[in-house]
Design a protein around this motif. Structure first.
Motif, PDB file in Angstrom:
ATOM      1  N   LEU A  60     -27.808  36.370 -25.605  1.00 49.63           N
ATOM      2  CA  LEU A  60     -27.833  36.925 -26.968  1.00 49.63           C
ATOM      3  C   LEU A  60     -29.150  37.654 -27.074  1.00 49.63           C
ATOM      4  O   LEU A  60     -30.214  37.032 -27.056  1.00 49.63           O
ATOM      5  CB  LEU A  60     -27.753  35.816 -28.014  1.00 49.63           C
ATOM      6  CG  LEU A  60     -26.379  35.398 -28.519  1.00 49.63           C
ATOM      7  CD1 LEU A  60     -26.525  34.311 -29.563  1.00 49.63           C
ATOM      8  CD2 LEU A  60     -25.591  36.572 -29.088  1.00 49.63           C
ATOM      9  N   ALA A  61     -29.078  38.977 -27.177  1.00 49.34           N
ATOM     10  CA  ALA A  61     -30.313  39.757 -27.064  1.00 49.34           C
ATOM     11  C   ALA A  61     -30.154  41.133 -27.697  1.00 49.34           C
ATOM     12  O   ALA A  61     -30.640  42.114 -27.163  1.00 49.34           O
ATOM     13  CB  ALA A  61     -30.680  39.892 -25.586  1.00 49.34           C
ATOM     14  N   GLY A  62     -29.459  41.178 -28.819  1.00 54.53           N
ATOM     15  CA  GLY A  62     -29.186  42.484 -29.406  1.00 54.53           C
ATOM     16  C   GLY A  62     -28.536  43.367 -28.358  1.00 54.53           C
ATOM     17  O   GLY A  62     -28.817  44.553 -28.257  1.00 54.53           O
ATOM     18  N   GLU A 118     -36.893  38.650 -18.704  1.00 58.09           N
ATOM     19  CA  GLU A 118     -36.794  40.111 -18.758  1.00 58.09           C
ATOM     20  C   GLU A 118     -35.399  40.478 -19.255  1.00 58.09           C
ATOM     21  O   GLU A 118     -34.420  39.802 -18.928  1.00 58.09           O
ATOM     22  CB  GLU A 118     -36.996  40.719 -17.357  1.00 58.09           C
ATOM     23  CG  GLU A 118     -38.404  40.601 -16.813  1.00 58.09           C
ATOM     24  CD  GLU A 118     -39.396  41.515 -17.533  1.00 58.09           C
ATOM     25  OE1 GLU A 118     -39.104  42.703 -17.697  1.00 58.09           O
ATOM     26  OE2 GLU A 118     -40.459  41.004 -17.936  1.00 58.09           O
ATOM     27  N   PHE A 119     -35.311  41.579 -20.003  1.00 57.18           N
ATOM     28  CA  PHE A 119     -33.990  41.977 -20.509  1.00 57.18           C
ATOM     29  C   PHE A 119     -32.996  42.170 -19.366  1.00 57.18           C
ATOM     30  O   PHE A 119     -31.845  41.732 -19.454  1.00 57.18           O
ATOM     31  CB  PHE A 119     -34.089  43.261 -21.346  1.00 57.18           C
ATOM     32  CG  PHE A 119     -32.762  43.684 -21.899  1.00 57.18           C
ATOM     33  CD1 PHE A 119     -32.179  42.986 -22.949  1.00 57.18           C
ATOM     34  CD2 PHE A 119     -32.074  44.762 -21.353  1.00 57.18           C
ATOM     35  CE1 PHE A 119     -30.936  43.355 -23.446  1.00 57.18           C
ATOM     36  CE2 PHE A 119     -30.831  45.139 -21.850  1.00 57.18           C
ATOM     37  CZ  PHE A 119     -30.268  44.443 -22.899  1.00 57.18           C
ATOM     38  N   ASP A 120     -33.459  42.773 -18.273  1.00 60.70           N
ATOM     39  CA  ASP A 120     -32.482  43.056 -17.212  1.00 60.70           C
ATOM     40  C   ASP A 120     -32.192  41.856 -16.306  1.00 60.70           C
ATOM     41  O   ASP A 120     -31.520  41.996 -15.295  1.00 60.70           O
ATOM     42  CB  ASP A 120     -32.837  44.319 -16.415  1.00 60.70           C
ATOM     43  CG  ASP A 120     -34.251  44.308 -15.860  1.00 60.70           C
ATOM     44  OD1 ASP A 120     -34.912  43.258 -15.961  1.00 60.70           O
ATOM     45  OD2 ASP A 120     -34.672  45.346 -15.327  1.00 60.70           O
ATOM     46  N   THR A 156     -32.375  35.263 -23.323  1.00 61.94           N
ATOM     47  CA  THR A 156     -32.748  36.380 -24.175  1.00 61.94           C
ATOM     48  C   THR A 156     -34.028  37.025 -23.670  1.00 61.94           C
ATOM     49  O   THR A 156     -34.609  36.591 -22.665  1.00 61.94           O
ATOM     50  CB  THR A 156     -32.898  35.937 -25.650  1.00 61.94           C
ATOM     51  OG1 THR A 156     -32.867  37.095 -26.487  1.00 61.94           O
ATOM     52  CG2 THR A 156     -34.185  35.168 -25.890  1.00 61.94           C
ATOM     53  N   ASN A 157     -34.441  38.071 -24.371  1.00 63.18           N
ATOM     54  CA  ASN A 157     -35.706  38.739 -24.084  1.00 63.18           C
ATOM     55  C   ASN A 157     -36.388  38.899 -25.432  1.00 63.18           C
ATOM     56  O   ASN A 157     -36.045  39.782 -26.215  1.00 63.18           O
ATOM     57  CB  ASN A 157     -35.447  40.096 -23.418  1.00 63.18           C
ATOM     58  CG  ASN A 157     -36.695  40.940 -23.320  1.00 63.18           C
ATOM     59  OD1 ASN A 157     -36.808  41.971 -23.980  1.00 63.18           O
ATOM     60  ND2 ASN A 157     -37.646  40.523 -22.523  1.00 63.18           N
ATOM     61  N   ALA A 158     -37.328  38.002 -25.697  1.00 64.56           N
ATOM     62  CA  ALA A 158     -37.873  37.873 -27.054  1.00 64.56           C
ATOM     63  C   ALA A 158     -38.971  38.888 -27.343  1.00 64.56           C
ATOM     64  O   ALA A 158     -40.101  38.549 -27.694  1.00 64.56           O
ATOM     65  CB  ALA A 158     -38.360  36.455 -27.281  1.00 64.56           C
TER      66      ALA A 158
HETATM   67  N1  ARG Z   1     -29.260  47.255 -27.544  1.00 67.08           N
HETATM   68  C1  ARG Z   1     -29.977  47.609 -26.379  1.00 67.08           C
HETATM   69  C2  ARG Z   1     -29.195  47.251 -25.133  1.00 67.08           C
HETATM   70  O1  ARG Z   1     -28.315  46.474 -25.182  1.00 67.08           O
HETATM   71  C3  ARG Z   1     -31.350  46.984 -26.309  1.00 67.08           C
HETATM   72  C4  ARG Z   1     -31.389  45.508 -26.335  1.00 67.08           C
HETATM   73  C5  ARG Z   1     -32.747  44.964 -26.013  1.00 67.08           C
HETATM   74  N2  ARG Z   1     -32.796  43.575 -26.334  1.00 67.08           N
HETATM   75  C6  ARG Z   1     -33.878  42.791 -26.142  1.00 67.08           C
HETATM   76  N3  ARG Z   1     -33.798  41.561 -26.529  1.00 67.08           N
HETATM   77  N4  ARG Z   1     -34.953  43.256 -25.593  1.00 67.08           N
HETATM   78  O2  ARG Z   1     -29.455  47.724 -24.076  1.00 67.08           O
END
Ligand code: ARG
Length: 272
Positions: free
Chosen positions: A110-112, A93-95, A53-55
């Motif tokens: 799991l990170a939205g 990092e998210f990416d 994840t990216n918290a």
């Molecule tokens: N919903 C957006 C996406 O999937 C942003 C998600 C960012 N999540 C995070 N944990 N930083 O690109």
């Protein structure tokens, strides 16, 4: 009749031997009451569900003390529990999340994370468990009053986003590639919001729930009423581990069906 019972017993023995034989050192056996499909699966680390994840994304995932907490952390804990696994959360990092999942270092991202066609080519998405909306954050005195203002010819606003999120991808395609805006990419959403506060960018495009959290912490900012786009969140998993995908997805589906996921969401998000 006796013969039949003997045959049946022999069959059961052969089957259970076969089951033993197929077990590898890395195979996890579900140890709960068994309401999730009893199939065997392997995880990155034996007995552990590793979540990437990216918290930096409250209330879905953020750091409290030295722990990652939030909606996704709790959903993952509930899935792990159903599958008889320990949960371990890797913050990155998210990416980097999709790569961690693809390489098998993490079992689930799991990170939205929004389901998009491009990401679907790289990972297997679970059932969706929440809805997100891309919104626009501006300063209270901003000339930007609706999403349309971003698209108006000649404005050329600087838009802050979290790198490689859908906020980045959409504004890049819709606006920057069309010569209508410049995108400033940050490693965290909060950094983009700080840049807005200090006047380095004209607005921030980001998911509505973290937007609410950030705006409540920084004075002088507001969220526009018009929404950029609505999307769906799901877990990202490897395409090369179907057994784990099936087990995790079945567990998630049960948690959605019995209301657990909704009650976790309700704990963090109060309906307006
Ligand atoms: N919903 C957006 C996406 O999937 C942003 C998600 C960012 N999540 C995070 N944990 N930083 O690109």
């Amino acid at each position: 009749m006796k013969k039949f019972v003997a045959l049946l017993l022999a069959l059961v023995m052969v089957l259970s031997l076969a089951a033993c034989g197929s077990k590898t050192a890395d195979t996890d056996q579900p140890t709960d009451d068994g309401d999730s499909a009893a199939a065997e699966f392997t995880t990155a680390n034996k007995g552990v569900l590793t979540m990437a994840t990216n918290a930096t994304f409250p209330p879905y995932e953020y750091v409290e003390g030295n722990q990652v907490v939030g909606i996704d952390a709790e959903i993952a804990a509930a899935i792990a529990d159903k599958l008889g696994l320990e949960l371990q959360i890797e913050d990155m990092e998210f990416d980097s999340i999709i790569e961690a999942v693809k390489s098998g270092k993490a079992d689930i991202g799991l990170a939205g994370m929004t389901v998009t066609p491009d990401r679907q080519e790289e990972v297997n998405f679970t059932e969706t468990y929440a809805t997100g909306v891309q919104v626009v954050i501006v300063t209270e005195d901003s000339p930007i009053t609706s999403v349309d203002d971003l698209f108006a010819e000649g404005n050329n606003y600087i838009i802050g986003v979290q790198r490689n999120t859908t906020g980045d991808l959409y504004t890049t395609w819709d606006l920057e590639d069309e010569g209508l805006a410049t995108i400033d990419r940050y490693s965290k959403g909060t950094d983009a919001v700080q840049a807005l506060k200090t006047g380095k960018v004209d607005c921030v495009v980001i998911d509505n729930e973290p937007a609410k959290a950030f705006v409540s912490e920084v004075e002088g900012l507001k969220i526009l009423d018009t929404e950029y786009v609505e999307e769906e969140y799901a877990g990202a998993m490897s395409k090369d581990n179907q057994a784990l995908y099936d087990a995790v997805n079945a567990a998630l589906q049960e948690l959605i069906a019995d209301g657990t996921v909704q009650s976790i969401i309700d704990k963090y998000i109060t309906a307006e």
